[in-house]
Scaffold this motif. Sequence first.
Motif, PDB file in Angstrom:
ATOM      1  N   ASP A   1       1.000  -1.778   0.090  1.00 12.96           N
ATOM      2  CA  ASP A   1      -0.146  -0.048  -0.189  1.00 12.96           C
ATOM      3  C   ASP A   1       1.045   1.665   0.031  1.00 12.96           C
ATOM      4  O   ASP A   1       0.421   1.941   1.072  1.00 12.96           O
TER       5      ASP A   1
ATOM      6  N   SER B   1       3.070   4.643  -0.824  1.00  9.68           N
ATOM      7  CA  SER B   1       2.295   5.913  -1.001  1.00  9.68           C
ATOM      8  C   SER B   1       2.927   7.258  -0.075  1.00  9.68           C
ATOM      9  O   SER B   1       3.038   6.867   0.871  1.00  9.68           O
TER      10      SER B   1
ATOM     11  N   ALA C   1      -8.484   7.498  -8.220  1.00  7.57           N
ATOM     12  CA  ALA C   1      -9.452   8.892  -7.547  1.00  7.57           C
ATOM     13  C   ALA C   1     -10.181   8.656  -9.066  1.00  7.57           C
ATOM     14  O   ALA C   1     -10.400   9.969  -9.980  1.00  7.57           O
TER      15      ALA C   1
ATOM     16  N   GLU D   1     -16.017  14.376   0.845  1.00  4.77           N
ATOM     17  CA  GLU D   1     -15.275  12.576   0.602  1.00  4.77           C
ATOM     18  C   GLU D   1     -14.181  12.260   0.483  1.00  4.77           C
ATOM     19  O   GLU D   1     -13.963  11.147   0.321  1.00  4.77           O
TER      20      GLU D   1
ATOM     21  N   GLU E   1     -11.694  14.589  -0.848  1.00  2.58           N
ATOM     22  CA  GLU E   1     -10.575  14.537  -0.425  1.00  2.58           C
ATOM     23  C   GLU E   1      -8.745  13.642  -0.096  1.00  2.58           C
ATOM     24  O   GLU E   1      -7.832  14.533  -0.659  1.00  2.58           O
ATOM     25  N   ALA E   2      -9.051  12.907   0.369  1.00  6.19           N
ATOM     26  CA  ALA E   2      -8.349  12.282   0.731  1.00  6.19           C
ATOM     27  C   ALA E   2      -7.728  11.429  -0.886  1.00  6.19           C
ATOM     28  O   ALA E   2      -6.271  11.737  -0.597  1.00  6.19           O
ATOM     29  N   GLN E   3      -8.846  11.029  -1.521  1.00  6.57           N
ATOM     30  CA  GLN E   3      -8.252  10.340  -2.908  1.00  6.57           C
ATOM     31  C   GLN E   3      -7.943  11.124  -3.530  1.00  6.57           C
ATOM     32  O   GLN E   3      -6.797  10.774  -4.035  1.00  6.57           O
TER      33      GLN E   3
ATOM     34  N   ARG F   1      -5.720  14.291  -2.540  1.00  6.08           N
ATOM     35  CA  ARG F   1      -4.349  13.831  -1.689  1.00  6.08           C
ATOM     36  C   ARG F   1      -3.093  12.895  -2.558  1.00  6.08           C
ATOM     37  O   ARG F   1      -2.613  12.846  -3.304  1.00  6.08           O
ATOM     38  N   ARG F   2      -4.250  11.351  -1.844  1.00  3.06           N
ATOM     39  CA  ARG F   2      -3.358  10.659  -3.031  1.00  3.06           C
ATOM     40  C   ARG F   2      -3.264  10.532  -4.078  1.00  3.06           C
ATOM     41  O   ARG F   2      -1.681  10.192  -4.626  1.00  3.06           O
TER      42      ARG F   2
ATOM     43  N   GLU G   1      -6.455  23.817  -2.090  1.00  2.00           N
ATOM     44  CA  GLU G   1      -6.989  23.743  -0.771  1.00  2.00           C
ATOM     45  C   GLU G   1      -8.605  24.171  -0.679  1.00  2.00           C
ATOM     46  O   GLU G   1      -9.385  24.260   0.283  1.00  2.00           O
TER      47      GLU G   1
END
Lengths: 430, 66
Positions: A365, A367, B20, B43, B45-47, B49-50, B64
């Motif tokens: 995982d 990242s 994403a 919901e 936002e984490a995706q 950033r990833r 942001e």
Amino acid sequence: MADGERRQRAIAEAMALDLSSADFLAREFEIWDLLRSELPVARTSRVPTLDVPMNAWVLTRYDDIADVLRRPEDFSSQVGIYPVRPWIPQAIDPPAHTAYRRILNPEFTAEQMAKLEPYLEQYASELVDRMLVNDPFDFIADFADPFPTVIFCELVGFPLADHPRIMDWKNVLMHATDGHPRGRAAAREKGRQLGIEIAADAELTLEQSFRIRAAVGLEIYAYLQGLIEERRRQPADDLVTKLLTARYDGERPLTQEEIEDTLFLLFMAGLDTVASVLGLVVKGFAEDPAKRREFVALMEDPGRVADAIEELVRYHAIVTMPRRATRDLEIRGERIATHEIVACPSPAANRDPEQFACPHELHFDRSPNRHLGFGIGPHRCLGINLARRELRIGLQAFHRRCPDYRLDPSRKPELFGGMKGVGSLWLVRA
Amino acid sequence: MRVHVDPSRCQGHNRCVLLAPGLFETDDQGFAREANQGLVPPELEAQARRAAANCPELAILLDEGP
């Protein structure tokens, strides 16, 4: 070890660097780590992967390698080592490169590749069924080699009946002198046909291997010409036919030579890479059952398996990309002269601790994971979406039927280097 | 939050689309662009950033917002 001593050792290792030698393959990551910390821009006495004895440079830091690969105007892909003509688009710089990629990119998008999914699933499970009739079995000969290459032949339009001949050609061209068992045998056979004297216990000389590879290059071109002629007469739903109707820059059709040189590249790039990564992954899993179980536990989860495949491609990167300096320039204060070759090994970049925490560990995982296993910059792997899909489907199909296995203790895996991979991998079911 | 793909940097690795899929899409050349004018629902936002952190070409810009 004293600092001065480590540096002296780094200089010696770099000068003697031979990516295909058994000694290098046994110590590869120790050598990359040493160079990265002591001599990140290192002189070497022959061009890595091309095996040409001339002064060259080898980089080991992620940032340096990524930077070189993103600057085609300073670091050209026209390295001049092709036995016949440069391959399109690999050995071409922008702006022509961009025009060729605009023709090829749409054929390899994720959407296009998704259409192959049912066929890939079916073919993978057929191969696995056939392979597992035997125990022990050779994962390379019975799965890693045929799976991606047969798919690729169909995609491009190479008749399946030509598959054995195509594999022989590819093995001679890519693996004549890198430790690949079938490459070595096929190159020697071709050498005999050409009347070249090769002693049974001697390796091919540089001149011999170049003559043999040039002869095979010409045979491949003749074969491609025949295939192109056939598709001109009778179009089919394949890449050869698409190239015949493609427009360069939207203006003119591709010339006969452009079509041949593009097919030649697809031939080389498509037949080897996924097979090599599959071989290295499964060899690694055979040696590390805990990691294998971790993979098997997550492989049916679409989100997690996608990340795991990226991590496996990072960890088992195979390609060292050569570039030629187009002018005198500097990297970290070292002066690179015009026309000198700079080698960019993705296996070294992908283990750089400045970029990847615990680089020598597999973290499924991980990242961020901006690995260079598919390259970076304009020459980023054209087949990226096909490769990802084949790796996932291939590994899933195999591990569903055979989640537990180990190396056959009586037959050691045969590794080859340069463009890294596994020549044979005998496994027993546990 | 908003995302934007810099077309001068994107080389079509498609990592963002994999990480994403609701925020990015690809054109017929396989290059990525932001979907839905780059608007990121809270919901996802984490995706977002990833995806930005995993782009090999550093082509994804995150705003942001206020």
